[in-house]
Design an enzyme around this catalytic site. Structure first.
Site, PDB file in Angstrom:
ATOM      1  N   PHE A  39       0.816  -1.227   0.000  1.00 22.38           N
ATOM      2  CA  PHE A  39       0.000   0.000   0.000  1.00 22.38           C
ATOM      3  C   PHE A  39       0.846   1.272   0.000  1.00 22.38           C
ATOM      4  O   PHE A  39       0.483   2.252  -0.649  1.00 22.38           O
ATOM      5  CB  PHE A  39      -0.927  -0.008   1.245  1.00 22.38           C
ATOM      6  CG  PHE A  39      -1.926  -1.127   1.195  1.00 22.38           C
ATOM      7  CD1 PHE A  39      -1.671  -2.344   1.822  1.00 22.38           C
ATOM      8  CD2 PHE A  39      -3.113  -0.987   0.475  1.00 22.38           C
ATOM      9  CE1 PHE A  39      -2.586  -3.385   1.757  1.00 22.38           C
ATOM     10  CE2 PHE A  39      -4.032  -2.024   0.406  1.00 22.38           C
ATOM     11  CZ  PHE A  39      -3.767  -3.223   1.045  1.00 22.38           C
ATOM     12  N   HIS A 125      -8.291  -7.876   8.865  1.00 27.07           N
ATOM     13  CA  HIS A 125      -8.948  -7.032   7.864  1.00 27.07           C
ATOM     14  C   HIS A 125      -9.766  -7.852   6.890  1.00 27.07           C
ATOM     15  O   HIS A 125     -10.050  -7.420   5.773  1.00 27.07           O
ATOM     16  CB  HIS A 125      -7.897  -6.181   7.112  1.00 27.07           C
ATOM     17  CG  HIS A 125      -7.228  -5.196   8.016  1.00 27.07           C
ATOM     18  ND1 HIS A 125      -6.012  -4.614   7.726  1.00 27.07           N
ATOM     19  CD2 HIS A 125      -7.574  -4.718   9.234  1.00 27.07           C
ATOM     20  CE1 HIS A 125      -5.661  -3.796   8.723  1.00 27.07           C
ATOM     21  NE2 HIS A 125      -6.585  -3.859   9.642  1.00 27.07           N
TER      22      HIS A 125
HETATM   23  N1  APR Z   1      10.453  -7.564   2.085  1.00 24.03           N
HETATM   24  C1  APR Z   1      10.440  -6.800   3.210  1.00 24.03           C
HETATM   25  N2  APR Z   1       9.623  -5.737   3.385  1.00 24.03           N
HETATM   26  C2  APR Z   1       8.793  -5.421   2.365  1.00 24.03           C
HETATM   27  C3  APR Z   1       8.746  -6.157   1.162  1.00 24.03           C
HETATM   28  C4  APR Z   1       9.620  -7.267   1.048  1.00 24.03           C
HETATM   29  N3  APR Z   1       9.653  -8.032  -0.052  1.00 24.03           N
HETATM   30  N4  APR Z   1       7.817  -5.574   0.352  1.00 24.03           N
HETATM   31  C5  APR Z   1       7.312  -4.517   1.024  1.00 24.03           C
HETATM   32  N5  APR Z   1       7.889  -4.430   2.230  1.00 24.03           N
HETATM   33  C6  APR Z   1       7.586  -3.473   3.309  1.00 24.03           C
HETATM   34  C7  APR Z   1       7.476  -2.043   2.859  1.00 24.03           C
HETATM   35  O1  APR Z   1       8.736  -1.393   3.017  1.00 24.03           O
HETATM   36  C8  APR Z   1       6.428  -1.456   3.798  1.00 24.03           C
HETATM   37  O2  APR Z   1       7.016  -0.789   4.907  1.00 24.03           O
HETATM   38  O3  APR Z   1       6.302  -3.820   3.791  1.00 24.03           O
HETATM   39  C9  APR Z   1       5.648  -2.670   4.318  1.00 24.03           C
HETATM   40  C10 APR Z   1       4.204  -2.694   3.851  1.00 24.03           C
HETATM   41  O4  APR Z   1       3.566  -1.580   4.450  1.00 24.03           O
HETATM   42  P1  APR Z   1       2.140  -1.123   3.889  1.00 24.03           P
HETATM   43  O5  APR Z   1       2.184  -1.030   2.404  1.00 24.03           O
HETATM   44  O6  APR Z   1       1.748   0.069   4.689  1.00 24.03           O
HETATM   45  O7  APR Z   1       1.174  -2.350   4.218  1.00 24.03           O
HETATM   46  P2  APR Z   1       0.538  -2.730   5.628  1.00 24.03           P
HETATM   47  O8  APR Z   1       1.435  -2.334   6.745  1.00 24.03           O
HETATM   48  O9  APR Z   1       0.151  -4.154   5.530  1.00 24.03           O
HETATM   49  O10 APR Z   1      -0.800  -1.816   5.665  1.00 24.03           O
HETATM   50  C11 APR Z   1      -1.668  -2.031   6.733  1.00 24.03           C
HETATM   51  O11 APR Z   1      -3.271  -0.586   5.668  1.00 24.03           O
HETATM   52  O12 APR Z   1      -4.471   0.158   3.873  1.00 24.03           O
HETATM   53  C12 APR Z   1      -4.496  -0.664   4.953  1.00 24.03           C
HETATM   54  O13 APR Z   1      -5.903  -2.506   5.101  1.00 24.03           O
HETATM   55  C13 APR Z   1      -4.694  -2.096   4.553  1.00 24.03           C
HETATM   56  O14 APR Z   1      -3.971  -4.049   5.765  1.00 24.03           O
HETATM   57  C14 APR Z   1      -3.530  -2.820   5.202  1.00 24.03           C
HETATM   58  C15 APR Z   1      -3.087  -1.852   6.272  1.00 24.03           C
END
Ligand code: APR
Ligand code: ZN
Length: 253
Positions: A39, A125
């Site tokens: 996201f 979620h």
């Molecule tokens: N390896 C390590 N880290 C990773 C990788 C990877 N291959 N790919 C992405 N990331 C990290 C990114 O750097 C980021 O900090 O994963 C994190 C994902 O963060 P978000 O995109 O904010 O996702 P998330 O934390 O799951 O969001 C929480 O927000 O919009 C809502 O409902 C949605 O469940 C989601 C919630």
């Protein structure tokens, strides 16, 4: 692999060996290596779209149309996605009975597809693999919903009561699933090791669980490509790619 990452992986491995009951907490970062965008990384979903709030979804037919249009355009990625090495490493830890539960913010069902028993996955979620009626709760298969949506370009309504149909996920502004929240709290309070995998930890109440674990005396480990909002309270922070990091820490390919 750098010496420091190697050292951190050795630390994670010894924490896992010493733990009597660990909990894994995952975010979208564990599914990016399966081709599902997260996201908040560059190119992530919220860098392209503004989230549709739950009350907007309920109030406006146009918002519901846009919601379904987005889902079916992204669904290609969700539908075909396969678990990756990070998911397999988590499954290995559950099978070794090192990890009691996987608390996930993800809606892709990949932990279950990777072999974690459904009763050990706590979906905060919800789940985007099916839809349900918000009035009577009736389950709706997505292929059927997609066929109706594409034929009529109208947001789907319930086959049984005509109510509003939505993915079985939790949108911003929508009430959290009480049963899943209670299960997550119970698992968190029973854990001596709490491992965050691939989350920016900016969304509450989900991000409250790592904080609860730490307050409750558990060791908190955060494995993430970038810094997170909770790094300063973590005992161990590993900035690396989840597939290689977890694979190395568990010996899983
Ligand atoms: N390896 C390590 N880290 C990773 C990788 C990877 N291959 N790919 C992405 N990331 C990290 C990114 O750097 C980021 O900090 O994963 C994190 C994902 O963060 P978000 O995109 O904010 O996702 P998330 O934390 O799951 O969001 C929480 O927000 O919009 C809502 O409902 C949605 O469940 C989601 C919630
Ligand atoms: Zn209904």
């Amino acid at each position: 692999m750098t010496d420091s990452l190697d050292h951190e992986i050795k630390t994670l491995r010894s924490l896992l060996d010493a733990s009597a009951q660990a909990v894994v907490f995952t975010g979208a970062g564990i599914s990016t290596e399966s081709g599902i965008p997260d996201f908040r990384s560059p190119g992530g979903i919220w860098t392209k779209f503004k989230p549709i709030q739950f009350d907007e979804f309920m109030a406006s037919e146009e918002a519901r149309r846009e919601y379904w249009r987005r889902h079916f355009s992204l669904r290609g990625e969700l539908g075909k996605a396969e678990p990756n090495r990070g998911h397999r490493a988590v499954t290995h830890l559950v099978r070794r009975e090192k990890v009691s539960h996987v608390i996930t913010q993800n809606i892709d069902g990949l932990h279950q597809n990777a072999g974690v028993p459904a009763d050990k996955v706590i979906e905060l979620h919800g789940n985007a693999t099916y839809a349900e009626c918000l009035d009577c709760g009736a389950h709706h298969e997505l292929d059927h919903v997609r066929a109706v949506f594409e034929a009529e370009e109208a947001p789907p309504t319930c086959d049984y009561c005509g109510g509003i149909v939505k993915l079985a996920t939790i949108s911003f502004g929508q009430a959290m699933p009480e049963d899943q929240m209670a299960r997550a709290e119970q698992a968190t309070l029973a854990a001596d090791l709490f491992i965050v995998l691939g989350s920016s930890l900016v969304v509450f109440p989900a991000a409250g669980f790592p904080m609860l674990a730490k307050r409750n005396g558990a060791t908190l480990v955060i494995v993430n490509r970038e810094a997170t909002d909770l790094d300063e309270i973590a005992d161990v922070v590993i900035n690396g790619e989840l597939g290689t990091t977890l694979g190395a820490a568990t010996g899983v390919n």
